[in-house]
Design an enzyme around this catalytic site. Structure first.
Site, PDB file in Angstrom:
ATOM      1  CG  HIS A 158      -2.074   0.937   1.103  1.00 47.86           C
ATOM      2  ND1 HIS A 158      -2.149   1.933   0.146  1.00 47.86           N
ATOM      3  CD2 HIS A 158      -3.232   1.032   1.817  1.00 47.86           C
ATOM      4  CE1 HIS A 158      -3.288   2.603   0.283  1.00 47.86           C
ATOM      5  NE2 HIS A 158      -3.964   2.067   1.291  1.00 47.86           N
ATOM      6  CE1 TYR A 163      -4.356   5.327   6.276  1.00 47.90           C
ATOM      7  CE2 TYR A 163      -4.811   4.219   4.209  1.00 47.90           C
ATOM      8  CZ  TYR A 163      -5.250   4.793   5.379  1.00 47.90           C
ATOM      9  OH  TYR A 163      -6.593   4.845   5.670  1.00 47.90           O
TER      10      TYR A 163
HETATM   11  C1  LIG Z   1     -14.996   1.479   2.597  1.00 50.86           C
HETATM   12  C2  LIG Z   1     -13.705   1.689   1.851  1.00 50.86           C
HETATM   13  C3  LIG Z   1     -12.557   1.063   2.290  1.00 50.86           C
HETATM   14  C4  LIG Z   1     -11.350   1.218   1.572  1.00 50.86           C
HETATM   15  N1  LIG Z   1     -10.240   0.536   1.997  1.00 50.86           N
HETATM   16  C5  LIG Z   1      -9.093   0.624   1.283  1.00 50.86           C
HETATM   17  C6  LIG Z   1      -7.959  -0.156   1.656  1.00 50.86           C
HETATM   18  O1  LIG Z   1      -7.961  -0.923   2.610  1.00 50.86           O
HETATM   19  N2  LIG Z   1      -6.842  -0.023   0.887  1.00 50.86           N
HETATM   20  C7  LIG Z   1      -6.802   0.794  -0.220  1.00 50.86           C
HETATM   21  O2  LIG Z   1      -5.778   0.836  -0.896  1.00 50.86           O
HETATM   22  N3  LIG Z   1      -7.860   1.523  -0.588  1.00 50.86           N
HETATM   23  C8  LIG Z   1      -9.011   1.451   0.122  1.00 50.86           C
HETATM   24  N4  LIG Z   1     -10.105   2.164  -0.282  1.00 50.86           N
HETATM   25  C9  LIG Z   1     -10.040   2.945  -1.527  1.00 50.86           C
HETATM   26  C10 LIG Z   1     -10.554   2.092  -2.696  1.00 50.86           C
HETATM   27  O3  LIG Z   1      -9.748   0.948  -2.915  1.00 50.86           O
HETATM   28  C11 LIG Z   1     -10.590   2.872  -4.030  1.00 50.86           C
HETATM   29  O4  LIG Z   1      -9.290   3.292  -4.334  1.00 50.86           O
HETATM   30  C12 LIG Z   1     -11.568   4.060  -3.999  1.00 50.86           C
HETATM   31  O5  LIG Z   1     -12.739   3.747  -3.284  1.00 50.86           O
HETATM   32  C13 LIG Z   1     -11.979   4.463  -5.426  1.00 50.86           C
HETATM   33  O6  LIG Z   1     -12.548   3.383  -6.122  1.00 50.86           O
HETATM   34  P1  LIG Z   1     -14.153   3.203  -6.335  1.00 50.86           P
HETATM   35  O7  LIG Z   1     -14.639   4.459  -7.028  1.00 50.86           O
HETATM   36  O8  LIG Z   1     -14.266   1.979  -7.196  1.00 50.86           O
HETATM   37  O9  LIG Z   1     -14.773   3.060  -5.001  1.00 50.86           O
HETATM   38  C14 LIG Z   1     -11.312   2.054   0.422  1.00 50.86           C
HETATM   39  C15 LIG Z   1     -12.460   2.712   0.020  1.00 50.86           C
HETATM   40  C16 LIG Z   1     -13.660   2.537   0.696  1.00 50.86           C
HETATM   41  C17 LIG Z   1     -14.902   3.243   0.204  1.00 50.86           C
END
Ligand SMILES: Cc1cc2nc3c(=O)[nH]c(=O)nc-3n(C[C@H](O)[C@H](O)[C@H](O)COP(=O)(O)O)c2cc1C
Length: 349
Positions: A158, A163
């Site tokens: 990550h 982070y």
């Molecule tokens: C509930 C939630 C938890 C997430 N947890 C992580 C995570 O653990 N690691 C990470 O790299 N991104 C995390 N993200 C970011 C998502 O992986 C992604 O980059 C972001 O939501 C945009 O994609 P989307 O439009 O498909 O949701 C999280 C996002 C959400 C909404």
């Protein structure tokens, strides 16, 4: 022409389609130890047809987590418990890559007097000593090895979203004056050392991926030009797949999960990076339509698209699309799925 539902090779992994579940923090642990909920979520996703799951971020040590519900890879229960989940995922013809993370200044659980970061952040975090940097690098290597022992198909570093690794890369957080701060070469040193340690632990052929910001979405942050330089260097060192994201998560404007984002809001930068390197590039951020995804895939060298929130709402979205119902994902990008205590869509009860 690339199609969503065809086999694709990501790094050296053969995946059954071009839809990846992007890392999504599941709240699948108690005091760092995996609970049955994590298996439920991951098996549900595998059953729903996605080609590869990237797990929610998992912590590498006692200073790296944002909540007790974040899985800790250094817990002794981790290998047997996740091995069972990896096996269940594989039974559905799906692959799994484990995301390993240190949340740095964003960590709310820490063993010492404060959270750790590249530099002091008043009242929030303390700049790491070189010994602490070395210890975290070692912990990343050990964590990657543990992930490999579970039978998972790879690990993802990550390196995004504000982070620890992203904090080192970003001049917004990193004010160090030693060899880990200042120039891009110095800010990226920590990431490269983490990567090399992981590679030394897991061997030359085990898939090591990274999620990285194309932009921090903040003034004085990490930029698309810097991201391209770092990706080129990671390619030289043998990274297997690069997932492009954005944001340092300070507020709505800098969130990686945009509430009103356009479809494919990181695609332009990702396509440019993919154009300049040979390593597999995938991209996350705002993908919601079948036609839109195929259009982005065919604009250039993106190998796959990753999805987070749409798969919280509809874990079986890939199966739905494959069976011929190609209407838009039901997710409305409200980001309420961030709310504790457990990952779920709160728009539909
Ligand atoms: C509930 C939630 C938890 C997430 N947890 C992580 C995570 O653990 N690691 C990470 O790299 N991104 C995390 N993200 C970011 C998502 O992986 C992604 O980059 C972001 O939501 C945009 O994609 P989307 O439009 O498909 O949701 C999280 C996002 C959400 C909404």
């Amino acid at each position: 022409m690339k199609r969503i539902f065809e086999e694709v090779t990501l790094g050296n992994l053969i995946v059954k389609n071009r839809l990846v579940r992007s890392a999504t923090f599941e709240c699948g642990a108690e005091n760092g130890v995996i609970t049955p909920f994590l298996k439920e979520v991951h098996e549900g996703l595998a059953r729903g047809g996605v080609g590869l799951i990237i797990t929610g971020m998992m912590g590498i040590d006692g200073n790296s987590c944002i909540k007790p519900s974040m899985v800790r890879v250094d817990r002794e229960e981790f290998v047997p418990k996740y091995a069972e989940i990896a096996k269940a995922i594989h039974q559905h013809g799906c692959k799994v890559v484990i995301q390993i993370s240190h949340c740095g200044v964003a960590a709310s659980l820490f063993e010492g007097d404060s959270a750790l970061g590249p530099s002091d952040l008043e009242g929030l975090a303390r700049g790491m000593t070189k010994d602490e940097i070395k210890a975290v690098i070692t912990a990343f290597g050990k964590a990657a090895k543990k992930c490999q022992e579970t039978g998972a198909d790879g690990v993802e570093i990550h390196g995004a979203h504000g982070y620890l690794i992203s904090q080192f890369l970003s001049p917004y957080f990193n004010k160090r004056t030693d060899e880990y701060g200042g120039s891009l070469e110095n800010r990226a040193r920590f990431l490269f050392e983490v990567y090399e340690e992981i590679r030394a632990q897991v061997g030359k052929t085990y898939p090591v991926w990274i999620k990285i910001n194309q932009s921090d979405l903040v003034e004085n942050g990490f930029t698309p030009e810097e991201c391209l330089c770092v990706c080129k260097e990671l390619e030289k060192r043998g990274i297997d797949t690069i997932e492009i994201s954005c944001g340092i998560g300070l507020n709505k404007k800098t969130s990686s999960a945009k509430i009103n984002g356009d479809e494919g809001y990181n695609a332009e930068a990702a396509l440019q990076i993919a154009d300049e390197i040979n390593t597999t590039v995938i991209c996350v951020g705002g993908y919601r339509t079948y036609d839109g995804i195929e259009e982005f895939l065919n604009k250039g060298r993106l190998a796959a698209i990753s999805l987070c929130r749409p798969l919280v709402r509809e874990p079986d979205l890939p199966n739905r699309w494959q069976s011929g119902d190609r209407s838009k994902a039901l997710c409305i990008s409200c980001s309420q799925c961030f709310l504790p205590p457990q990952l779920k869509c709160r728009f539909v009860e």
